[in-house]
Design an enzyme around this catalytic site. Structure first.
Site, PDB file in Angstrom:
ATOM      1  N   THR A 123      -1.559  10.446 -13.640  1.00 23.96           N
ATOM      2  CA  THR A 123      -1.054  11.199 -12.483  1.00 23.96           C
ATOM      3  C   THR A 123       0.164  12.014 -12.913  1.00 23.96           C
ATOM      4  O   THR A 123       1.160  11.443 -13.347  1.00 23.96           O
ATOM      5  CB  THR A 123      -0.699  10.235 -11.350  1.00 23.96           C
ATOM      6  OG1 THR A 123      -1.872   9.494 -11.054  1.00 23.96           O
ATOM      7  CG2 THR A 123      -0.228  10.971 -10.109  1.00 23.96           C
ATOM      8  N   LEU A 156      -8.662   5.167  -8.778  1.00 25.72           N
ATOM      9  CA  LEU A 156      -9.049   3.757  -8.920  1.00 25.72           C
ATOM     10  C   LEU A 156      -8.057   2.851  -8.217  1.00 25.72           C
ATOM     11  O   LEU A 156      -6.854   3.041  -8.326  1.00 25.72           O
ATOM     12  CB  LEU A 156      -9.098   3.374 -10.404  1.00 25.72           C
ATOM     13  CG  LEU A 156      -9.889   4.315 -11.302  1.00 25.72           C
ATOM     14  CD1 LEU A 156      -9.751   3.886 -12.752  1.00 25.72           C
ATOM     15  CD2 LEU A 156     -11.351   4.322 -10.877  1.00 25.72           C
ATOM     16  N   PHE A 252      -7.052   1.835   5.783  1.00 26.23           N
ATOM     17  CA  PHE A 252      -5.607   1.979   5.574  1.00 26.23           C
ATOM     18  C   PHE A 252      -4.810   1.983   6.866  1.00 26.23           C
ATOM     19  O   PHE A 252      -3.803   2.657   7.009  1.00 26.23           O
ATOM     20  CB  PHE A 252      -5.300   3.200   4.691  1.00 26.23           C
ATOM     21  CG  PHE A 252      -5.508   2.854   3.241  1.00 26.23           C
ATOM     22  CD1 PHE A 252      -6.789   2.666   2.750  1.00 26.23           C
ATOM     23  CD2 PHE A 252      -4.443   2.630   2.392  1.00 26.23           C
ATOM     24  CE1 PHE A 252      -6.999   2.282   1.447  1.00 26.23           C
ATOM     25  CE2 PHE A 252      -4.640   2.241   1.083  1.00 26.23           C
ATOM     26  CZ  PHE A 252      -5.931   2.074   0.614  1.00 26.23           C
ATOM     27  N   ALA A 255      -1.662  -3.067   9.354  1.00 24.20           N
ATOM     28  CA  ALA A 255      -0.203  -3.179   9.389  1.00 24.20           C
ATOM     29  C   ALA A 255       0.210  -4.395   8.569  1.00 24.20           C
ATOM     30  O   ALA A 255      -0.552  -5.346   8.420  1.00 24.20           O
ATOM     31  CB  ALA A 255       0.255  -3.340  10.835  1.00 24.20           C
ATOM     32  N   CYS A 263       1.290   2.711  -7.984  1.00 22.69           N
ATOM     33  CA  CYS A 263       0.926   4.099  -7.645  1.00 22.69           C
ATOM     34  C   CYS A 263       1.672   4.677  -6.440  1.00 22.69           C
ATOM     35  O   CYS A 263       2.420   5.637  -6.581  1.00 22.69           O
ATOM     36  CB  CYS A 263      -0.568   4.191  -7.398  1.00 22.69           C
ATOM     37  SG  CYS A 263      -1.498   3.992  -8.911  1.00 22.69           S
ATOM     38  N   ARG A 330       3.952  -4.937  -9.886  1.00 22.94           N
ATOM     39  CA  ARG A 330       4.890  -3.812  -9.891  1.00 22.94           C
ATOM     40  C   ARG A 330       5.154  -3.310  -8.467  1.00 22.94           C
ATOM     41  O   ARG A 330       4.221  -3.168  -7.684  1.00 22.94           O
ATOM     42  CB  ARG A 330       4.343  -2.676 -10.767  1.00 22.94           C
ATOM     43  CG  ARG A 330       4.477  -2.999 -12.248  1.00 22.94           C
ATOM     44  CD  ARG A 330       3.812  -1.976 -13.104  1.00 22.94           C
ATOM     45  NE  ARG A 330       2.374  -2.059 -12.998  1.00 22.94           N
ATOM     46  CZ  ARG A 330       1.529  -1.188 -13.575  1.00 22.94           C
ATOM     47  NH1 ARG A 330       2.004  -0.180 -14.255  1.00 22.94           N
ATOM     48  NH2 ARG A 330       0.237  -1.330 -13.449  1.00 22.94           N
TER      49      ARG A 330
HETATM   50  C1  UDX Z   1      -3.964   3.246  -4.766  1.00 21.97           C
HETATM   51  C2  UDX Z   1      -5.056   4.192  -4.265  1.00 21.97           C
HETATM   52  O1  UDX Z   1      -5.830   3.531  -3.246  1.00 21.97           O
HETATM   53  C3  UDX Z   1      -5.952   4.640  -5.416  1.00 21.97           C
HETATM   54  O2  UDX Z   1      -6.903   5.574  -4.953  1.00 21.97           O
HETATM   55  C4  UDX Z   1      -5.055   5.281  -6.481  1.00 21.97           C
HETATM   56  O3  UDX Z   1      -5.797   5.722  -7.589  1.00 21.97           O
HETATM   57  C5  UDX Z   1      -3.990   4.315  -6.933  1.00 21.97           C
HETATM   58  O4  UDX Z   1      -3.231   3.884  -5.796  1.00 21.97           O
HETATM   59  P1  UDX Z   1      -3.833   0.660  -5.425  1.00 21.97           P
HETATM   60  O5  UDX Z   1      -2.390   0.923  -5.707  1.00 21.97           O
HETATM   61  O6  UDX Z   1      -4.630  -0.119  -6.396  1.00 21.97           O
HETATM   62  O7  UDX Z   1      -4.609   2.062  -5.247  1.00 21.97           O
HETATM   63  O8  UDX Z   1      -3.915  -0.153  -4.065  1.00 21.97           O
HETATM   64  P2  UDX Z   1      -4.383   0.106  -2.576  1.00 21.97           P
HETATM   65  O9  UDX Z   1      -5.556  -0.734  -2.299  1.00 21.97           O
HETATM   66  O10 UDX Z   1      -4.481   1.525  -2.255  1.00 21.97           O
HETATM   67  O11 UDX Z   1      -3.149  -0.540  -1.771  1.00 21.97           O
HETATM   68  C6  UDX Z   1      -1.804  -0.044  -1.984  1.00 21.97           C
HETATM   69  C7  UDX Z   1      -0.813  -0.841  -1.176  1.00 21.97           C
HETATM   70  O12 UDX Z   1      -0.970  -0.578   0.216  1.00 21.97           O
HETATM   71  C8  UDX Z   1      -0.951  -2.366  -1.316  1.00 21.97           C
HETATM   72  O13 UDX Z   1       0.332  -2.929  -1.393  1.00 21.97           O
HETATM   73  C9  UDX Z   1      -1.674  -2.781  -0.070  1.00 21.97           C
HETATM   74  O14 UDX Z   1      -1.396  -4.111   0.296  1.00 21.97           O
HETATM   75  C10 UDX Z   1      -1.104  -1.791   0.942  1.00 21.97           C
HETATM   76  N1  UDX Z   1      -1.982  -1.544   2.097  1.00 21.97           N
HETATM   77  C11 UDX Z   1      -3.207  -0.965   1.932  1.00 21.97           C
HETATM   78  C12 UDX Z   1      -1.551  -1.857   3.391  1.00 21.97           C
HETATM   79  O15 UDX Z   1      -0.437  -2.366   3.581  1.00 21.97           O
HETATM   80  N2  UDX Z   1      -2.362  -1.566   4.456  1.00 21.97           N
HETATM   81  C13 UDX Z   1      -3.573  -0.995   4.306  1.00 21.97           C
HETATM   82  O16 UDX Z   1      -4.253  -0.760   5.329  1.00 21.97           O
HETATM   83  C14 UDX Z   1      -4.019  -0.685   3.002  1.00 21.97           C
END
Ligand code: UDX
Length: 447
Positions: A123, A156, A252, A255, A263, A330
């Site tokens: 990224t 991902l 997403f 809450a 990321c 992280r």
């Molecule tokens: C994210 C993106 O989804 C992915 O497309 C990108 O390439 C990298 O960043 P990731 O960091 O693996 O992926 O996790 P993700 O499943 O997106 O969740 C990110 C954070 O948001 C987590 O801490 C998760 O617990 C939180 N989250 C997610 C919420 O609090 N509520 C939600 O509804 C969804």
């Protein structure tokens, strides 16, 4: 096709293994010699469901090979993916030194009159492909080498990266020439999904915009959750009601304690930096971060009020990884929460199915301060409250009936709305959740 990958970290390893799986011949450069040895034995250096099996199969059939020698990989490859780290600098901007060093190595190793396509998967801020193109020309110093830079962001998710790679929602390619586009079409020939071809700049923006938008949805629903707590509404039902609207979608909108990981926080800060450097006031994203940063403090405040102070209270923290299914800690909200609890004088007992070792490595100053438990049950035993921080499904199926007897006070703070409130109330827990009114829930407990 003969494909090279620079960097066998999270993105690099998943990309390389999956491309080998669909029939390409992969060579991967990794600077860490120990990793190279392990990976060539078919042993994965990261935890990701499904990866071990694919790695082993492709190593043993000779479709993937790891080395610390960049020149060999450049010689081998028609297309080279850059998957090295772009960590944040103190000002929030992305540190591109690893990418630049990889591009220099490629330019130095490239033979004259040979075309190489270098694809940035890491990224990176908008404008990076162009900047790397200039770097190639500088490095070539007049030698007739043809290296084209393209952008192909990854989407991902930790914990489902292999599945995400193999079944993408879309593939985005930012490339200026038809030759580059056609090569990337061949790389991704076996993937059945929408494929978008844009300029590198548009492709670079798509990645940041997608992550920022998802983070914005989370912060939005978290604010709705705070409001629900005050007015006696239920955020889970609010999110359901919103999600049926196809224009909004239900993903997403869970809450909770806020987003973490390698990321979202990093990418939003970098995106904000890009916007600022171009004179764009993207205050909306600043607010997304501000809301996220406040999550842990609000949870500690609610718990302090409920327990009438946290000094010397034993608090079990269930979950250290930033989300379930990964050992990645992280920017985990757990670390922020633990620091706040310790500041209040609480005794913190933490547990996680996978993340304890990484947590100790990532937050060395907390190793002495926190009591770590392999088993959730022993972390919870004797505590005045247990906080569910990561929505591991393991915590859903704990023997909550037995645990009730072992707690000093049966208080559960479910910051992911993971458990079933009715079950917890039937078991006579004092159950605090996110975006649900507490008094209503305890009313049953008290009668
Ligand atoms: C994210 C993106 O989804 C992915 O497309 C990108 O390439 C990298 O960043 P990731 O960091 O693996 O992926 O996790 P993700 O499943 O997106 O969740 C990110 C954070 O948001 C987590 O801490 C998760 O617990 C939180 N989250 C997610 C919420 O609090 N509520 C939600 O509804 C969804």
């Amino acid at each position: 096709m003969r494909i090279g990958v620079f960097g066998a970290g999270y993105v690099g390893l998943v990309t390389a293994v999956c491309l080998a799986e669909v029939g390409h011949l992969l060579q991967v450069v990794e600077v860490d010699g120990d990793k190279v040895v392990k990976l060539n034995q078919g042993i994965s250096t990261i935890y990701e469901p499904g990866l071990d099996e694919l790695l082993e199969r492709n190593v043993s059939r000779g479709s993937i090979w790891f080395t610390d020698d960049a020149r060999t990989v450049v010689d081998h490859s028609e297309v080279i993916f850059l998957c090295v780290g772009t960590p944040p600098k103190p000002d929030g901007s992305a540190d591109l030194s690893q990418i630049e060093s990889a591009v220099r190595k490629i330019a130095d190793s490239a033979k004259e009159d040979e075309y190489k396509l270098v694809v940035v998967k890491s990224t990176v801020p908008v404008g990076t492909a162009e900047r790397l193109g200039r770097l190639v020309r500088e490095e070539a110093g007049g030698r007739p080498i043809t290296i084209e830079i393209a952008s192909n962001p990854e989407f991902l998710r930790a914990g489902s990266a292999v599945r995400d790679f193999m079944n993408p929602d879309r593939i985005v390619v930012g490339a200026d020439s038809e030759k580059a586009r056609s090569m990337l079409r061949s790389v991704y020939e076996s993937f059945d999904c929408p494929k978008m071809f844009t300029t590198p700049e548009t492709s670079e923006i798509i990645k940041y915009a997608a992550n920022s938008f998802l983070a914005m949805k989370i912060s939005f629903i978290n604010m709705i959750a705070d409001l629900c707590e005050e007015v006696g509404a239920d955020v889970t039902l609010v999110a359901e009601g919103m999600g049926y609207d196809k224009r909004i979608g239900s993903d997403f909108l869970r809450a909770g304690i806020g987003f973490g990981g390698s990321c979202f926080p990093k990418d939003i800060r970098a995106f904000l930096h890009v916007a600022k450097s171009r004179g764009i006031d993207f205050g909306l994203l600043e607010e997304v971060m501000r809301i996220n940063n406040r999550r842990t403090a609000r949870i500690v405040e609610r718990l302090r009020t409920h327990l009438d102070g946290l000094d010397k209270k034993r608090i079990a923290v269930l979950g250290l990884s930033f989300k379930p299914g990964t050992d990645d800690v992280r920017e985990s909200q757990a670390a922020k929460l633990i620091r706040l609890l310790l500041r209040e004088g609480a005794i913190v007992k933490a547990t996680d199915p996978l993340g304890i070792a990484n947590f100790k490595r990532e937050y060395p100053d907390l190793v002495e301060e926190v009591e770590f438990h392999e088993q959730a049950e022993t972390a919870i035993a004797g505590s005045h409250a247990a906080i569910v921080v990561t929505d591991w499904k393991e915590y859903k199926t704990l023997d909550w009936t037995r645990i009730w007897n072992e707690m000093s006070r049966p208080v559960i703070f479910d910051t992911r709305n993971l458990l079933n409130p009715d079950d917890m109330l039937d078991l006579h827990y004092e159950y605090l959740a996110i975006g649900k009114e507490f008094m209503h829930l305890t009313a049953k407990t008290l009668t």
